[in-house]
Scaffold this active site. Structure first.
Site, mmCIF file in Angstrom:
data_model
loop_
_atom_site.group_PDB
_atom_site.id
_atom_site.type_symbol
_atom_site.label_atom_id
_atom_site.label_comp_id
_atom_site.label_asym_id
_atom_site.label_seq_id
_atom_site.Cartn_x
_atom_site.Cartn_y
_atom_site.Cartn_z
ATOM 1 N N GLU A 241 0.802 -1.228 0.000
ATOM 2 C CA GLU A 241 0.000 0.000 0.000
ATOM 3 C C GLU A 241 0.836 1.279 0.000
ATOM 4 O OE1 GLU A 241 -3.815 0.013 2.277
ATOM 5 O OE2 GLU A 241 -3.113 -1.915 3.003
ATOM 6 N N HIS A 257 7.986 -26.510 4.398
ATOM 7 C CA HIS A 257 7.426 -27.806 3.996
ATOM 8 C C HIS A 257 6.826 -27.755 2.600
ATOM 9 C CE1 HIS A 257 8.028 -29.646 7.936
ATOM 10 N NE2 HIS A 257 7.856 -28.409 8.376
ATOM 11 N N LYS A 348 -13.645 -0.003 -4.215
ATOM 12 C CA LYS A 348 -14.724 0.279 -3.264
ATOM 13 C C LYS A 348 -15.882 1.008 -3.961
ATOM 14 C CE LYS A 348 -12.078 -0.092 1.001
ATOM 15 N NZ LYS A 348 -11.502 0.490 2.198
#
Ligand code: PA5
Length: 365
Positions: A241, A257, A348
């Protein structure tokens, strides 16, 4: 004072790229923590009148810059309390959350769709709620319905409200768990204040290294492990950001892993940062040593960033601070304004027209 020379410690051009003062928000971190803990400790005590001993646990729900404080609190107290702390970054609640849980909904703007969906679901299911917000629909409905509300100061980018949100959440969770985490956080802020310039210089130095790496096309990859997961994840999101670059977060030991195999393939153009602290167990040190050797053998640059301070809260806060400084300094070195997040804002706006907040109608009644 650091405030007066911070920009010049980054570059002679830095100040002009930060018209909204993101760097100053970061520098004020310890001050903002101390100001807010004083306020929210009192507010939480007078607002929250539950019998905390009867609560089964707490859910903290939020997105992005409003989520990270929940993870910080998880790092700080989850292994010290018998109350489960559930973190929710979704638009719905798990089924097992019932009226015996406390739901803390955190949205800086108070208008984030996912968090409002959880908030309205909580209201509908009769789950006790505490709202942490600066305004928007969440504040409006909370005032109407008498939902306890801890109000955040207005006019700050959500991710820069981290000290305030963290203080509010710490106040709530201290009451619920009986752990005086507020005092730990205050001590952490005082410690950071006393070594602010040194921590700032470390963040700025890391930014310079990352600046060179990014210019070569390398993508930052931040590794963290418990109890230092939150600053590592915060670093990744702040690089996204503030610095406007792709950055990824990996969690150890799990990454050893699976992700570790990627270093033998063609897509290994990363610059690695390990976030570490004094509570690092021997078993983790052994794993990081192995990774460091592996990265060196592949010519992958890596850096270690350490927490400082007398306790876990101090280490966590100093790591968040150094990561925040590094992300803003990287933006300024790249000639980018750290404050606007135009693509998030566009999304948004798109969602407002495409999905809307009609699901709130019932809650608003
Ligand atoms: O930092 C940001 O601007 C974002 O990550 C926001 O925090 C995120 O979009 C959620 O918004 P809010 O914090 O207002 O709920």
């Amino acid at each position: 004072m650091l405030e007066d020379k911070a920009y010049t410690l980054i570059s002679s051009e830095a100040r002009k790229h930060d018209p909204s003062g993101m760097l100053l928000h970061v520098i004020h971190t310890p001050h903002s923590v101390l100001e807010s803990t004083r306020r929210y400790r009192e507010e939480a005590e007078s607002l929250l009148r539950f019998d905390f001993s009867r609560l089964s646990g707490v859910v903290v729900s939020g997105m992005g810059g409003s989520f990270i404080s929940g993870l910080f609190l998880y790092d700080l107290i989850a292994d010290k309390t018998d109350k489960p702390l559930v973190l929710n970054r979704d638009a719905k609640l798990p089924k097992f959350i019932d009226k015996n849980y406390l739901l803390v909904t955190v949205s800086y703007s108070g208008n984030t769709e996912e968090t409002l969906r959880v908030y309205s679901e909580g209201l509908k299911r009769g789950i006790p709620i505490v709202a942490v917000t600066s305004g928007g629909k969440m504040a409006e409905i909370s005032e109407k319905k008498g939902v306890p509300l801890l109000r955040l100061p207005p006019g700050i980018p959500p991710r820069a409200a981290f000290p305030h949100i963290t203080s509010a959440l710490t106040s709530v969770l201290s009451l619920v768990t009986g752990i005086d985490a507020v005092s730990w956080l205050e001590e952490a802020a005082r410690e950071l204040q006393s070594r602010l310039e040194g921590a700032f210089s470390e963040g700025a130095a890391l930014a310079r290294l990352l600046h060179e790496d990014v210019a070569k096309g390398l993508v930052p990859l931040v590794y963290g492990y418990s109890p230092y997961t939150s600053p590592a994840y915060r670093f990744k999101t702040q690089l996204n950001e503030n610095s406007k670059v792709h950055a990824f977060f990996g969690e150890l030991p799990e990454g050893n892993h699976n992700e570790i195999m990627g270093w033998s393939g063609p897509l290994a153009n990363f610059s690695v940062i390990f976030l570490r602290g004094r509570e690092e167990p021997e078993y983790m040190r052994a794993r990081i040593e192995f990774l460091e050797e592996l990265l060196s053998s592949k010519g992958v640059p890596y850096y270690n960033l350490y927490g400082e301070g007398g306790g876990r809260a101090g280490e966590l806060l100093s790591l968040v601070f150094k990561a925040d400084v590094a992300s803003v300094a990287l933006a300024l070195l790249r000639g980018v304004d750290p404050t606007p997040v135009d693509i998030i804002s566009r999304l948004k706006t798109h969602l407002e027209s495409r999905v809307g907040l009609t699901f709130l109608r019932e809650a608003e009644r």
